[in-house]
Design an enzyme around this catalytic site. Structure first.
Site, PDB file in Angstrom:
ATOM      1  N   ASP A  85       2.197   7.612  -6.656  1.00 51.94           N
ATOM      2  CA  ASP A  85       3.363   6.845  -6.188  1.00 51.94           C
ATOM      3  C   ASP A  85       4.754   7.452  -6.453  1.00 51.94           C
ATOM      4  OD1 ASP A  85       1.115   5.286  -6.425  1.00 51.94           O
ATOM      5  OD2 ASP A  85       2.070   3.680  -7.534  1.00 51.94           O
TER       6      ASP A  85
ATOM      7  N   GLU B  31       0.270  -4.327  -5.029  1.00 55.20           N
ATOM      8  CA  GLU B  31       0.906  -3.329  -5.892  1.00 55.20           C
ATOM      9  C   GLU B  31       2.270  -2.941  -5.319  1.00 55.20           C
ATOM     10  OE1 GLU B  31      -2.843  -0.919  -7.779  1.00 55.20           O
ATOM     11  OE2 GLU B  31      -2.221  -0.191  -5.839  1.00 55.20           O
TER      12      GLU B  31
HETATM   13  C1  FRU Z   1      -0.513   2.324  -6.998  1.00 50.06           C
HETATM   14  C2  FRU Z   1      -0.811   2.256  -8.483  1.00 50.06           C
HETATM   15  C3  FRU Z   1       0.169   1.340  -9.173  1.00 50.06           C
HETATM   16  C4  FRU Z   1       0.145   1.848 -10.593  1.00 50.06           C
HETATM   17  C5  FRU Z   1      -0.017   3.334 -10.389  1.00 50.06           C
HETATM   18  C6  FRU Z   1      -0.816   4.020 -11.452  1.00 50.06           C
HETATM   19  O1  FRU Z   1      -0.960   3.470  -6.377  1.00 50.06           O
HETATM   20  O2  FRU Z   1      -2.146   1.818  -8.672  1.00 50.06           O
HETATM   21  O3  FRU Z   1      -0.127  -0.025  -9.051  1.00 50.06           O
HETATM   22  O4  FRU Z   1       1.305   1.525 -11.288  1.00 50.06           O
HETATM   23  O5  FRU Z   1      -0.652   3.507  -9.143  1.00 50.06           O
HETATM   24  O6  FRU Z   1      -0.775   5.409 -11.319  1.00 50.06           O
END
Ligand code: FRU
Length: 507
Positions: free
Chosen positions: A48, A230
């Site tokens: 992300d 998310e």
């Molecule tokens: C989304 C996610 C988020 C989390 C991160 C962990 O892709 O699952 O919810 O904070 O990646 O790397």
């Protein structure tokens, strides 16, 4: 020269060559599959985008990063900066895991009024609000292992200190409690945090980013719910004289083509509650490879979006070697009406034009069963922008291929009014059985003709149909660039204008 001497000298030369190769940032971005228009880390795992914030002429891009391997692992915040959203310079890691856990996704704000008190001697604090994820608690089977914390920078984002009072928002007993996205809510003179809380988002507010009060929840019975919610992002946008509030929410799995996807809601926000009407689920990108995308903070009315160009179904398996995964192109968001509905449109930011080489323009081009365009394009490029306009719209497809016969196909099906991408024969596809599946997207535009912009890079295709109303992003892994271009259709048709614009590498 004796044999021993010769071997030593050759060894020395080889070591020096290898060392300079390892140090040469240009050589490092020339590997097979390496995106030439998109940000990817020089090496190792990325997911992300985090902490997108614009400050004093610099766009900051933090990102979920694991410097130890090309698979997901203990999360850090990597960091890159750019003055134009196109050319990125990777920086030292901004945030390392600590005794409270890994550093998961979050956002960053400019605390101009020094509400946190972190500022000193007139230095404005940049504040990162992120999730601490405690892997020990998770392993024990606890449910409260995610909570929100702060870090701040007093040198314009170069170095970061964790706040001693972390965490600032404890876990109330929800397993998925993460990805805080914070904005300054002007009318109420307070910070508002949108947090992903399992199957909904929860809004909190704060005067100082340190103490948080729950305001409300949204989404339990709205939107797509085939996965966990998310990486939310709430922000106001203008359409004419009206202010709307847009809420982006990623969901995984349950995306429009399986796995990861980002939906959005258009509504109103009064500092406490978010309201929206309508039940159509809208996706910011219908392709499989745009996830966890959010917008930059502090860019005024301009809204610039960046997503992670991958999908959790196969993100850990894609066949790159030095690094794994990349970001989408930065895209400018606009609100637009189409038919009875209001949508978000996204198009590559205009800054992309700095990469433009000379375009080839073709007017009033007749096409039929299968028309080879390659001869007309002068020097075929590995990465380019292609724009097509036609006065009518009918079944057609574009085949992008290489000398090995590997190909990506982008098409339109009139009967179902859908776009599609087929990457079944696009090169390496066998790392995951879901990968070669055909991808579909509804046509949202309601105009009579064709209006298509697409950007081709070494291992990705981004399609923006009807001025960005339907977007599709798909990665692929060919053994050489797809420089051959053919257009096929089911009878005579005319392309009013085709423009083919090779783009320079950003590295
Ligand atoms: C989304 C996610 C988020 C989390 C991160 C962990 O892709 O699952 O919810 O904070 O990646 O790397």
């Amino acid at each position: 020269m004796t044999l021993a001497r010769w071997t030593m000298t050759a060894g020395l030369i080889l070591t020096t060559m290898l060392r300079s190769l390892a140090q040469d940032p240009v050589a490092a971005y020339k590997e097979l599959f390496r995106p030439q228009l998109h940000f990817s880390p020089r090496e190792k795992w990325i997911n992300d985008p985090n902490g997108l914030v614009y400050y004093q002429g610099v766009y900051h891009l933090f990102f979920q990063y694991y410097p130890g391997d090309i698979i997901w692992g203990p999360m850090h915040w990597g960091h890159a900066v750019s003055k134009d959203l196109i050319h990125w310079r990777q920086q030292p890691i901004a945030l390392y895991p600590d005794s409270l856990g890994y550093i998961f996704s979050g956002s960053a704000v400019v605390d101009s009024a020094n509400t946190t008190g972190f500022g000193s001697n007139g230095r404005v604090p940049l504040v990162a609000i992120f999730t601490h994820h405690d892997p020990v608690g998770e392993k024990k089977g606890n449910i409260d292992y995610q909570y929100q914390s702060l870090a701040y920078s007093l040198d314009k984002g170069q170095t970061w200190m964790k706040y001693k009072g972390n965490p600032v928002l404890k876990n109330p007993g929800i397993v998925d409690f993460r990805d805080p996205n914070v904005m300054w809510y002007k009318p109420g003179k307070k910070w508002v945090m949108t947090l992903a809380t399992k199957d909904r988002v929860t809004f909190y507010s704060s005067p100082d980013l340190k103490s948080w009060t729950k305001e409300s929840e949204f989404g339990e019975s709205q939107g797509a719910h085939n996965g966990v919610w998310e990486c939310p992002n709430l922000f106001p946008m203008q359409l004419g004289d009206t202010t709307y509030w847009v809420l982006l929410v990623s969901t995984n799995p349950g995306g429009p083509n399986g796995g990861s996807g980002t939906q959005y809601f258009i509504g109103q926000f009064d500092g406490k509650n978010f309201y929206t009407g309508g039940s159509t689920i809208k996706w910011i990108d219908y392709g499989p490879d745009d996830y966890a995308g959010v917008t930059w903070n502090n860019t005024g009315r301009r809204k610039i979006f960046l997503g992670w160009m991958s999908n959790w179904i196969y993100a850990n398996q894609v066949p790159t070697a030095a690094w794994r995964n990349a970001m989408t192109l930065p895209r400018e968001l606009k609100l637009v009406h189409a038919g009875e509905e209001t949508y978000l449109s996204s198009l590559p930011v205009k800054e992309m034009n700095v990469q433009v080489k000379k375009s080839v323009m073709i007017h009033n081009m007749p096409v039929d069963t299968l028309t080879d365009l390659s001869g007309k394009l002068h020097t075929p490029a590995s990465q380019y922008k292609l724009e097509l306009r036609a006065d009518t719209l009918k079944d057609f497809f574009i085949v992008f291929s290489n000398t090995q016969g590997q190909q990506m196909v982008l098409g339109y099906e009139k009967a179902s009014n859908r776009w599609y991408i087929d990457r079944a024969l696009s090169g390496r596809t066998d790392f995951n059985k879901e990968f070669p599946k055909r991808i579909f997207a509804p046509r949202i535009g309601v105009t009579a003709g064709l209006d298509l912009t697409l950007v081709m890079d070494a291992s990705s295709l981004e399609v923006f149909a009807d001025k960005g109303l339907t977007v599709m992003t798909a990665v692929f892994f060919p053994d050489s660039p797809l420089t051959r271009l053919r257009i096929g259709t089911n009878g005579p048709w005319e392309i009013r204008q085709l423009s083919y614009t090779p783009l320079r590498s950003i590295w």
